[in-house]
Design a protein around this motif. Structure first.
Motif, PDB file in Angstrom:
ATOM      1  N   GLY A  62      90.483  94.716 -38.722  1.00  0.00           N
ATOM      2  CA  GLY A  62      91.073  95.281 -37.515  1.00  0.00           C
ATOM      3  C   GLY A  62      90.086  95.994 -36.620  1.00  0.00           C
ATOM      4  O   GLY A  62      90.492  96.666 -35.665  1.00  0.00           O
ATOM      5  N   GLN A 222      93.404  96.755 -43.975  1.00  0.00           N
ATOM      6  CA  GLN A 222      93.534  96.087 -42.683  1.00  0.00           C
ATOM      7  C   GLN A 222      93.848  94.600 -42.843  1.00  0.00           C
ATOM      8  O   GLN A 222      94.536  94.017 -42.004  1.00  0.00           O
ATOM      9  N   ARG A 227      96.260  95.374 -38.794  1.00  0.00           N
ATOM     10  CA  ARG A 227      96.032  96.366 -37.746  1.00  0.00           C
ATOM     11  C   ARG A 227      94.746  97.141 -38.018  1.00  0.00           C
ATOM     12  O   ARG A 227      94.242  97.158 -39.135  1.00  0.00           O
ATOM     13  N   ASN A 229      93.862 100.023 -38.925  1.00  0.00           N
ATOM     14  CA  ASN A 229      94.486 101.179 -39.564  1.00  0.00           C
ATOM     15  C   ASN A 229      93.562 101.715 -40.648  1.00  0.00           C
ATOM     16  O   ASN A 229      93.082 100.955 -41.492  1.00  0.00           O
TER      17      ASN A 229
END
Length: 762
Positions: A62, A222, A227, A229
């Motif tokens: 991500g 991720q 995402r 994240n």
């Protein structure tokens, strides 16, 4: 030309740095194609440069793709940029980009820390490689030339980030990148190293290993979420563990905690040395060396140990720890390494050893840093082997914010601030340190902890009476908070039961202080002014009983008050809301309690306690103490008007609550793994009422759903207590049948449980 990541995302044989490198190389090739097409093969005087994480070839699934388009003044640079940027955006990737000359980039890096650090990892992707080499070389030279200034700024940024993101090692849901002990701490150390030699040689291998653990977890987090994240939430941990071939989320989080401890401690130690070096001799004027104990010297805000004395003293680690905690200073690095080689401690503790151990924790919060330092070098578990099973052990609910070991240290630090409330400060801090030690072993943590602490207290040399008190603190560490928040404190049975279990005033004081220290350490939902009020009320009443007070006087009911009973005799309806208190006087009717709780749910009000009283001539008094989580001032006029409508049958309460739940009820991802609803019925907790405990996942309208079930079963609610523990609601109801008696028919009790569970799940 497109980027196809599907095969790489599906390739579970690559993890961590290997996956990041493969992805970075894939992006390199793609961007090189885009760049060649954008420049029509004319690459002189223009270069595409990877910076930041992409420059380090550490692209996680991500990650942003951070690039600079460096040029020497070409006229077509804007067109080239657009032809490179737009395909990246079209692919749905996050792009960090800029178009600059080398002079512009270096000028920005001269004033901006983020740009300066990004350029330290500048790496050539496509175009004129000479420009990339010049940019990277100049950026490094500029960083080195201004290293003192940048180190000050970088150190300040580290402190700010830690304050904002919290701990990686001890949080149940850590920020793998920005938290204390996270990936960014290693980046900061590497950047500092580029300006000056700051990382100790023997720290580098452990940093590399720890960094690998966190990067592995970040990539899988991720990969699973899709995402950018970095917050490893509870619901994500099992999936990440499986991807990494680990047996459980506990194994994952224990490894992350160990890695983060190493990074955090190394970072703290390194930045302390950097700052001491930057202050220089003039900055340490007035900080002369002083001997704080035999063989222990305080110099430059660090404790130094005499190797000759340490070699023959098995208690030197405790002596140094106490001195460091009292003066709130660090243990000098070589001295800390030396403490790991001191002689073996005696199996049975001496009076001096126990005294030093207690003094360490009576010093308060600085003891946490001391224990962390000793733990890093294996000294702490030599002192207290019982610590090993709870070391870095995660807890399993969002109610707790720390791992077990850090929770114990936090609780003990909190307890040290409460020692003026008890007659035995030593037992208070020891009880706080020991109360959850049983969580490291199989079985019920309280029962296991009692056995463990009995053995430990004997080995530490506590008297049999003191050892019994420590065991009692473990056994009853949840007694006061559970009773205060879930039982009727006006009921003599409640007070008598607690007094029987506590036995002495000394233990009551210790348990009260432990409850506060433990609750504050647990998390924000575990302690509040209202809980403090209930605890104080319970402790006061139990204390009076233990002192020989008259029970009828001690538990004289404050509800209903005499003036309320006088007003209740008048016919008609009275509904008032003032501050956090709602009072209703009206003609009694079936389902009254449920209708009122439904209206409160409609308005987003949380009920803390409820009291209900009815008279033989058909009048009812209900009193609700509420919390308004959304507004500073509760709109009582609207609330009371809706209660009027509900009592008159002019408001579709059930439909309104369901509508609010659909509109505002955002299901928490944690609830998928949360325990199911549970109903427990107790006919021994009160002399004149059946007590129903309900534990269920929190959501809008929970109290209303339970109240409807109780109304369906024709039960009168005498009182109720409600509390939210993280993502769980724990409610207690004192109920009686229509004859004003306990419900003792087993079949009826079974139907009550069935009705409640149906309303909570239906």
């Amino acid at each position: 030309m497109s980027l196809d990541r599907a095969a790489l995302l599906a390739d579970t044989s690559r993890i961590g740095a290997a996956w990041c490198l493969a992805y970075s190389e894939q992006v390199d090739a793609w961007l090189a194609e885009l760049f060649a097409a954008a420049t029509d093969g004319s690459e002189s005087g223009i270069a595409l440069v990877a910076v930041g994480g992409y420059g380090r070839a550490e692209l996680a699934p991500g990650s942003d793709i951070d690039v600079m388009l460096i040029h020497t003044g070409r006229n077509d640079v804007e067109q080239v940029a657009n032809r490179v940027w737009y395909p990246i955006w079209d692919a749905g990737l996050h792009l960090g980009h800029s178009v600059q000359t080398s002079k512009q980039a270096l000028g920005l890096a001269d004033d901006d820390l983020d740009t300066a650090t990004a350029l330290l990892s500048a790496r050539h992707v496509a175009g004129d490689s000479r420009l990339t080499a010049e940019l990277g070389g100049s950026a490094h030279a500029q960083w080195t030339k201004r290293s003192k200034r940048w180190l000050q700024a970088l150190g300040g940024r580290v402190d700010e980030r830690h304050a904002s993101a919290g701990e990686v090692a001890f949080r149940l849901e850590p920020d793998l990148k920005d938290g204390r002990g996270g990936l960014r701490d290693v980046h900061a150390l590497r950047w500092a190293e580029m300006g000056d030699r700051v990382i100790a040689d023997h720290d580098d291998p452990s940093l590399v290993s720890a960094y690998e653990v966190l990067l592995n977890a970040r990539v899988e987090l991720q990969r699973n979420s899709g995402r950018n994240n970095n917050l490893l939430n509870l619901q994500d941990q099992l999936g990440v563990a499986k991807n990494l071939g680990l047996a459980s989320s506990d194994e994952l989080m224990t490894g992350i905690a160990e890695a983060a401890r190493t990074i955090a401690w190394t970072s703290d130690d390194t930045w302390r040395r950097i700052r001491s070096r930057m202050r220089g001799p003039l900055g340490r004027v007035g900080r002369r060396s002083k001997d704080v104990a035999p063989g222990i010297t305080l110099r430059d805000d660090e404790l130094h140990v005499d190797p000759a004395l340490a070699a023959g003293d098995p208690l030197m680690a405790l002596r140094v720890g106490v001195a460091a905690a009292r003066d709130d200073v660090a243990i000098e690095r070589e001295s800390l390494e030396l403490l790991a080689t001191t002689p073996t401690l005696p199996e049975r503790w001496t009076v001096e050893m126990r005294g030093l151990f207690v003094d360490l924790f009576l010093a308060g919060r600085p003891a946490i840093r001391v224990v962390e330092a000793l733990d890093q070098r294996g000294v702490w578990t030599r002192i207290l082997p019982e610590w090993l099973p709870v070391r870095a052990k995660p807890q399993h609910n969002a109610y707790h914010r720390f791992t077990v070991d850090r929770h114990l240290l936090e609780a003990t630090a909190n307890a040290s601030a409460l020692v003026d409330r008890v007659s035995r400060p030593d037992l208070l801090v020891m009880g706080a340190l020991m109360h959850d030690l049983g969580k490291g072993l199989p079985g019920d943590h309280t029962e296991v902890g009692m056995t463990l602490v009995a053995t430990l207290a004997e080995r530490m040399g506590f008297s049999s009476d003191d050892a019994a008190t420590l065991v009692a603190m473990v056994e009853h560490h949840l007694l006061l908070p559970d009773v205060a928040t879930r039982r009727d404190l006006d009921d003599p049975s409640t007070i008598e039961r607690v007094a029987r279990q506590v036995q002495t005033t000394e233990r009551l004081e210790l348990l009260a202080a432990l409850t506060e220290a433990d609750s504050i350490a647990t998390g924000p939902s575990a302690w509040s002014p209202w809980k403090a009020h209930l605890l104080a009320q319970l402790v006061d009443r139990v204390g009076q009983v233990l002192a020989g007070g008259e029970m009828s006087v001690i538990t004289a009911r404050s509800f209903p008050a005499r003036e309320q009973l006088d007003a209740l005799r008048d016919s008609g309806r009275l509904i008032t809301g003032v501050d956090d208190l709602l009072t209703i006087m009206t003609d009694d009717r079936p389902g009254l309690f449920a209708r009122v709780t439904g209206v409160l749910a409609m308005h987003g009000l949380d009920v803390l306690t409820a009291g209900v009283h009815s008279t033989e001539d058909g009048r009812a008094l209900e009193e609700f103490r509420v919390n308004d989580p959304f507004r500073e001032e509760t709109p009582w006029a609207r609330v009371t008007a809706d209660i009027e409508r509900a009592l008159d049958g002019r408001l579709a309460v059930h439909a309104r609550v369901a509508e609010r739940a659909r509109t505002y009820g955002k299901p928490s991802p944690y609830l998928a793994g949360s325990r199911k609803s549970a109903v427990t019925i107790d006919n021994n907790a009160s002399a004149d009422a059946t007590v129903i405990d309900v534990e269920t996942p929190d959501r809008i309208g929970v109290l209303y759903a339970i109240a409807r079930a109780l109304a369906e079963m024709d039960l009168d609610v005498r009182s109720a207590k409600v509390q939210t523990l993280g993502l769980r609601v724990v409610d207690a109801f004192y109920v009686r049948n229509q004859a004003g008696q306990k419900i003792e028919d087993p079949n009826m009790l079974e139907e009550i449980e069935r009705a409640i569970l149906y309303n909570l799940t239906g």
